[in-house]
Scaffold this active site. Structure first.
Site, PDB file in Angstrom:
ATOM      1  N   ALA A 269     -11.648  -5.360  14.717  1.00 62.04           N
ATOM      2  CA  ALA A 269     -11.291  -6.722  14.854  1.00 62.04           C
ATOM      3  C   ALA A 269      -9.947  -7.191  14.081  1.00 62.04           C
ATOM      4  O   ALA A 269      -9.198  -7.932  14.478  1.00 62.04           O
ATOM      5  CB  ALA A 269     -12.433  -7.677  14.394  1.00 62.04           C
TER       6      ALA A 269
ATOM      7  N   ILE B  58      -4.672  10.207  11.693  1.00 66.66           N
ATOM      8  CA  ILE B  58      -3.807  10.700  10.712  1.00 66.66           C
ATOM      9  C   ILE B  58      -4.257  11.232   9.504  1.00 66.66           C
ATOM     10  O   ILE B  58      -5.235  10.813   8.734  1.00 66.66           O
ATOM     11  CB  ILE B  58      -2.753   9.753  10.282  1.00 66.66           C
ATOM     12  CG1 ILE B  58      -2.318   8.836  11.504  1.00 66.66           C
ATOM     13  CG2 ILE B  58      -1.673  10.090   9.273  1.00 66.66           C
ATOM     14  CD1 ILE B  58      -1.273   9.453  12.390  1.00 66.66           C
TER      15      ILE B  58
ATOM     16  N   TYR C  67     -12.863  -3.433  11.320  1.00 67.62           N
ATOM     17  CA  TYR C  67     -11.767  -2.626  11.207  1.00 67.62           C
ATOM     18  C   TYR C  67     -11.151  -3.010  12.436  1.00 67.62           C
ATOM     19  O   TYR C  67     -10.099  -3.515  12.545  1.00 67.62           O
ATOM     20  CB  TYR C  67     -12.149  -1.440  11.077  1.00 67.62           C
ATOM     21  CG  TYR C  67     -10.694  -0.611  10.915  1.00 67.62           C
ATOM     22  CD1 TYR C  67      -9.975  -0.548   9.682  1.00 67.62           C
ATOM     23  CD2 TYR C  67      -9.943   0.223  11.938  1.00 67.62           C
ATOM     24  CE1 TYR C  67      -8.817   0.102   9.308  1.00 67.62           C
ATOM     25  CE2 TYR C  67      -9.090   1.126  11.687  1.00 67.62           C
ATOM     26  CZ  TYR C  67      -8.434   1.091  10.401  1.00 67.62           C
ATOM     27  OH  TYR C  67      -7.165   1.700  10.410  1.00 67.62           O
TER      28      TYR C  67
ATOM     29  N   GLY D 146       0.869  -1.253  -0.065  1.00 71.04           N
ATOM     30  CA  GLY D 146       0.057  -0.040  -0.088  1.00 71.04           C
ATOM     31  C   GLY D 146       0.952   1.350  -0.007  1.00 71.04           C
ATOM     32  O   GLY D 146       0.670   2.259   0.826  1.00 71.04           O
TER      33      GLY D 146
END
Ligand SMILES: NC(=O)c1ccc[n+]([C@@H]2O[C@H](COP(=O)([O-])OP(=O)(O)OC[C@H]3O[C@@H](n4cnc5c(N)ncnc54)[C@H](OP(=O)(O)O)[C@@H]3O)[C@@H](O)[C@H]2O)c1
Length: 254
Positions: free
Chosen positions: A164, A195, A162, A16
């Site tokens: 989990a 962020i 998310y 990513g």
């Protein structure tokens, strides 16, 4: 004589890397002396542009943008093999950064939303790390850095899938650190709070203002803040740190 850069001669793989925190990591790792192979999913143009930017800024440094859909086992395996090939078989640092949110209250959550978040954020830990762990172990030196989230530690409404997935990353990090510590490989996680990236740009304005008022530093962090922490953990200065989850959130929960 000039002091060597902290990541001089290191070979790094980042998932990513096309946007946000991953792109900041690619930039900083290259600036600190590393060769970098990074993956992207949809943002091929941004990934290529980043690669050209890095090569122009650091002549002689090697950078490759590779297709790297991390939720897909065979695709991730191909990405890992191509990244390793680009780096001439040498790997020092793996940053498992790719991730998605699909925020929705649990009562309304569909199974495909749950699966997408779990497969991308947690499945990728297996899909990408598994083919790259042996090069690290054979070298008896190296580090795996996983990007979890403050949500994986504290939970957040609308983020059951998310949270989990990100909690799962924490368990994975600690277990793998125990397996690999004796083999010279460290494994740590960073847990960002809010962020400023495309991920948080989707939050509604009033919600953003409320959240900022609850953060002791009254501000969101930057992708560069997280990249600086990851690059420190990738450097020799962090060689005695393993199995840790380091929160970087402006003191979001104290
Ligand atoms: N921003 C925050 O406040 C925050 C807080 C806590 C944790 N985090 C975590 O930090 C990491 C980076 O987040 P970010 O804010 O930088 O997000 P972002 O700006 O949305 O960027 C996400 C990155 O992940 C890649 N990606 C998404 N799904 C992918 C898949 N299936 N396969 C491969 N790559 C995929 C994207 O690639 P393409 O663009 O090429 O599709 C992009 O490069 C994530 O793990 C996220 O959960 C972020």
């Amino acid at each position: 004589m000039a002091e060597a850069l902290p990541l001089s001669g290191r070979s790094c793989v980042v998932t990513g890397g096309s946007r946000g925190i991953g792109a900041a990591v690619v930039r900083l790792m290259a600036a600190q002396g590393a060769d970098v192979a990074f993956g992207y999913h949809h943002s091929a143009d941004r990934a290529e542009a980043l690669c050209e930017e890095v090569r122009a800024a650091h002549p002689g440094r090697r950078c490759a943008a590779l297709p790297g859909e991390v939720s897909d086992g065979p695709g991730a395996q191909k990405f890992a093999a191509e990244a390793l090939d680009f780096l001439d078989g040498r790997l020092d640092v793996l940053v498992n950064n790719a991730g998605v949110t699909r925020d929705v209250s649990f009562a309304r959550m569909r199974r495909d939303q749950w699966d997408e978040v779990l497969d991308t954020n947690l499945g990728s830990m297996f899909n990408v790390t598994r083919p790259l762990v042996m090069p690290l172990v054979r070298q008896r030196k190296g580090t795996v850095l996983n990007v979890t989230s403050a949500s994986g530690i504290h939970g957040a409404p609308g983020q059951t899938a998310y949270a989990a997935s990100k909690s799962g990353i924490i368990g994975f990090t600690k277990a793998l650190a125990k397996e690999l510590g004796g083999l010279g490989v460290t494994v740590n996680a960073v847990a960002p709070g809010f962020i400023e990236t495309d991920m948080t740009a989707a939050l509604p304005g009033p919600h953003t203002d409320l959240v900022k008022s609850m953060i002791p530093t009254h501000a969101f962090g930057s992708a560069e803040d997280v990249a600086a922490l990851l690059c420190f953990l990738a450097s020799d200065r962090a060689r005695y740190i393993t199995g840790q989850v380091i929160e970087i959130s402006g003191g979001l929960v104290l």
